[in-house]
Design a protein around this motif. Structure first.
Motif, short mmCIF file in Angstrom:
data_model
loop_
_atom_site.label_atom_id
_atom_site.label_comp_id
_atom_site.label_asym_id
_atom_site.label_seq_id
_atom_site.Cartn_x
_atom_site.Cartn_y
_atom_site.Cartn_z
N GLY A 63 -15.10 -8.10 -12.88
CA GLY A 63 -13.85 -8.35 -12.34
C GLY A 63 -13.35 -6.79 -11.97
O GLY A 63 -13.95 -6.00 -12.07
N SER A 64 -12.25 -6.74 -10.94
CA SER A 64 -11.78 -5.73 -10.49
C SER A 64 -11.23 -4.72 -11.39
O SER A 64 -11.00 -3.60 -11.30
CB SER A 64 -10.98 -5.85 -9.17
OG SER A 64 -10.25 -6.84 -9.18
N ASP A 65 -10.53 -5.37 -12.38
CA ASP A 65 -10.04 -4.67 -13.62
C ASP A 65 -10.79 -3.46 -13.99
O ASP A 65 -10.38 -2.32 -14.17
CB ASP A 65 -9.99 -5.66 -14.87
CG ASP A 65 -8.69 -6.42 -14.63
OD1 ASP A 65 -7.92 -6.33 -13.69
OD2 ASP A 65 -8.52 -7.34 -15.69
N PHE A 67 0.67 -4.88 -9.41
CA PHE A 67 -0.24 -5.21 -10.34
C PHE A 67 0.14 -4.44 -11.64
O PHE A 67 -0.40 -3.18 -11.57
CB PHE A 67 -1.55 -5.31 -9.89
CG PHE A 67 -2.60 -5.75 -10.82
CD1 PHE A 67 -2.40 -6.88 -11.52
CD2 PHE A 67 -3.96 -5.05 -10.83
CE1 PHE A 67 -3.41 -7.31 -12.34
CE2 PHE A 67 -4.94 -5.54 -11.43
CZ PHE A 67 -4.54 -6.60 -12.13
N ASN A 85 0.94 -7.50 -5.30
CA ASN A 85 1.35 -8.74 -6.48
C ASN A 85 2.39 -7.93 -7.10
O ASN A 85 2.12 -6.74 -7.60
CB ASN A 85 0.10 -8.94 -7.23
CG ASN A 85 0.23 -9.68 -8.67
OD1 ASN A 85 1.37 -10.41 -8.69
ND2 ASN A 85 -0.60 -9.67 -9.22
N ASP A 114 -5.98 -2.30 -2.76
CA ASP A 114 -6.59 -3.27 -3.72
C ASP A 114 -6.45 -4.55 -2.75
O ASP A 114 -5.05 -4.91 -2.56
CB ASP A 114 -5.80 -3.39 -4.84
CG ASP A 114 -6.14 -4.29 -5.89
OD1 ASP A 114 -7.10 -5.35 -5.39
OD2 ASP A 114 -5.84 -4.39 -7.10
N TYR A 120 -6.28 -10.39 -2.59
CA TYR A 120 -5.73 -11.42 -1.86
C TYR A 120 -6.02 -11.45 -0.40
O TYR A 120 -5.61 -12.18 0.44
CB TYR A 120 -4.26 -11.65 -2.08
CG TYR A 120 -4.08 -11.66 -3.48
CD1 TYR A 120 -4.09 -12.89 -4.31
CD2 TYR A 120 -3.58 -10.68 -4.03
CE1 TYR A 120 -3.79 -12.89 -5.65
CE2 TYR A 120 -3.23 -10.51 -5.70
CZ TYR A 120 -3.50 -11.74 -6.22
OH TYR A 120 -3.25 -11.76 -7.53
N THR A 137 -12.10 -8.86 -5.03
CA THR A 137 -12.40 -9.53 -6.25
C THR A 137 -12.92 -10.98 -5.67
O THR A 137 -12.53 -11.66 -4.66
CB THR A 137 -11.26 -9.82 -7.11
OG1 THR A 137 -11.67 -10.52 -8.41
CG2 THR A 137 -10.01 -10.56 -6.54
N SER A 140 -12.35 -13.52 -7.88
CA SER A 140 -11.35 -14.14 -8.95
C SER A 140 -10.72 -15.00 -7.99
O SER A 140 -10.08 -16.22 -8.62
CB SER A 140 -10.49 -13.14 -9.65
OG SER A 140 -11.32 -12.62 -10.59
N LYS A 141 -10.05 -14.91 -6.71
CA LYS A 141 -8.90 -15.71 -6.05
C LYS A 141 -9.63 -16.63 -5.25
O LYS A 141 -9.82 -17.89 -5.41
CB LYS A 141 -8.04 -14.71 -5.55
CG LYS A 141 -7.67 -13.55 -6.47
CD LYS A 141 -6.93 -13.84 -7.61
CE LYS A 141 -6.72 -12.48 -8.49
NZ LYS A 141 -5.91 -12.68 -9.35
N ARG A 156 -15.74 -13.47 -13.72
CA ARG A 156 -15.31 -11.95 -13.74
C ARG A 156 -16.25 -11.12 -12.71
O ARG A 156 -17.02 -10.52 -13.36
CB ARG A 156 -15.47 -11.48 -15.01
CG ARG A 156 -14.84 -11.94 -16.19
CD ARG A 156 -13.23 -12.18 -15.92
NE ARG A 156 -12.55 -10.91 -15.86
CZ ARG A 156 -11.70 -10.54 -14.89
NH1 ARG A 156 -11.70 -11.26 -13.64
NH2 ARG A 156 -11.24 -9.35 -14.91
N1 PMP Z 1 -5.67 -6.72 -8.11
C1 PMP Z 1 -4.65 -7.31 -8.02
C2 PMP Z 1 -3.66 -7.01 -6.96
C3 PMP Z 1 -4.63 -8.55 -8.59
O1 PMP Z 1 -3.39 -9.27 -8.90
C4 PMP Z 1 -5.21 -8.95 -9.78
C5 PMP Z 1 -5.31 -10.12 -10.63
N2 PMP Z 1 -4.18 -10.67 -11.03
C6 PMP Z 1 -6.49 -8.04 -10.04
C7 PMP Z 1 -6.55 -6.89 -9.26
C8 PMP Z 1 -7.55 -8.41 -11.05
O2 PMP Z 1 -8.54 -9.30 -10.63
P1 PMP Z 1 -10.04 -9.70 -11.49
O3 PMP Z 1 -9.75 -8.54 -12.56
O4 PMP Z 1 -10.11 -10.79 -11.91
O5 PMP Z 1 -11.04 -9.17 -10.45
#
Ligand code: PMP
Length: 353
Positions: free
Chosen positions: A89-91, A113, A159, A184, A187, A210, A212-213, A221
């Motif tokens: 995940g980018s987290d 975020f 976000n 970041d 999106y 990411t 994820s979206k 992840r």
């Molecule tokens: N950056 C931003 C701006 C986000 O909104 C999110 C998820 N809400 C993330 C990073 C994290 O994404 P992930 O860890 O799923 O890659």
């Protein structure tokens, strides 16, 4: 067993005030709260993944460099594979960046975020949120003033406000800030805008992405960052060797190969976003903000945001309540779902109001 020590006394000071990340179990029918893709993966991708999964030796540790996925991404992005690092995940990459380069202050526009601030504390850094302007624009001046002492994070689009900041303002921050700037782009597939081409030009720019979206792999992840080798070489000293498991590496590689199958869904989400935005504009007491993402922030006028959130939950609909003082007063965030889900949300909203 009698302990002579208090666990609390052994805690790092920065951790004392934090709360565990809590996901409230939701039993309703419509979940539109955390920007998940409403469409599960196309069956062609799932089938290929299952076929390949059978061949995977799960007794072996995964490739620490995620080479297959890195090569696929380097072709997709047109950058050297050495410029890419994969994360769980980018987290996780945000944390790695903080652990590698944090020098005191972590600066970001606010609201944004939440993980930039939370992870900054965990990494022993000082989070500094610089308020956005009333129109959700960047206050580049103030960001530059504090940013020099640390790392600047900018979500593009942002976000939870959903807007794209002016590219000129971001470039100015990159050029004038003698610090790392993380853009970041979680999106970007919905906004169609990216600063990726600038990475080769600016040695202090890091782009974060990411799966994820838009790619619909939140459950697997997978995130990545792109930066010059001088930066990625340093992060590789910090990154956990086997951070991205073999199953997720395989799934992301196959998904990327079939990017064309996802295009149509991204377009569908974008057109739904525009339709829902227009419909929200028609509802008295609701002020939606334009969005370049897969979510819409809106303000409610004659009701407390928290109350609207609770009433929607009673209808079986979960969105995100962001109501606090300041810019997000009585504001909620809706993730764009399938057309039928969006319709049910809109109907329930009208009924409540
Ligand atoms: N950056 C931003 C701006 C986000 O909104 C999110 C998820 N809400 C993330 C990073 C994290 O994404 P992930 O860890 O799923 O890659």
């Amino acid at each position: 067993l009698k302990l002579r020590i208090e666990i609390k006394d052994m805690l790092r000071e920065e951790i004392r005030g934090l709360l565990p990340y809590e996901v409230v179990p939701f039993k309703g029918k419509i979940k539109l709260d955390i920007m998940e893709n409403p469409y599960d993966l196309p069956s062609a991708i799932k089938d290929e993944f299952l076929r390949e999964l059978k061949k995977l030796s799960l007794n072996r540790y995964p490739d620490p460099t995620a080479n297959g996925l890195r090569v696929a991404l380097s072709l997709y992005l047109n950058v050297d594979k050495e410029m890419i690092i994969l994360g769980n995940g980018s987290d996780e990459l945000i944390l790695d960046l903080l652990l590698t380069f944090g020098r005191g202050k972590i600066v970001y526009p606010e609201p944004t975020f939440a993980m930039y601030g939370i992870l900054a504390k965990i990494a022993g850094q000082e989070p500094v949120g610089i308020p956005l302007r009333e129109d959700f624009g960047l206050d580049a001046e103030s960001i530059l003033k504090v940013g020099q002492e640390g790392i600047i994070f900018i979500a593009y689009p942002n976000n939870p406000t959903g807007n794209l900041f002016s590219q000129e303002a971001i470039i100015r921050i990159i050029e004038e800030g003698s610090c790392l700037v993380v853009v970041d782009e979680a999106y970007c597939e919905f906004s169609g805008k990216t600063l990726l081409p600038f990475v080769k030009k600016y040695p202090n720019l890091i782009v974060l992405r990411t799966f994820s979206k838009a790619f619909g792999l939140a459950g697997a992840r997978v995130g990545y960052l792109v930066a010059n080798k001088e930066i990625t070489d340093e992060i590789l000293k910090v990154k956990l060797p086997y951070n991205l498991n073999a199953i997720s590496q395989l799934l992301a590689t196959i998904t990327l190969k079939h990017g064309d199958l996802l295009r149509e869904r991204i377009d569908k989400i974008k057109s739904e976003r525009e339709r829902v935005y227009k419909e929200l504009q028609e509802i008295p007491g609701i002020i939606p903000y334009p969005s370049k993402t897969n979510f819409i922030l809106f303000k409610v006028e004659n009701l407390r945001g928290r109350d609207l959130f609770d009433l929607l939950v009673k209808e079986g609909i979960l969105i995100r309540n962001l109501s606090n003082e300041g810019l997000l007063r009585n504001s909620l965030r809706l993730t764009i779902g399938k057309p039928g889900e969006n319709d049910i949300f809109l109907e329930s909203l009208k009924k409540i109001l």
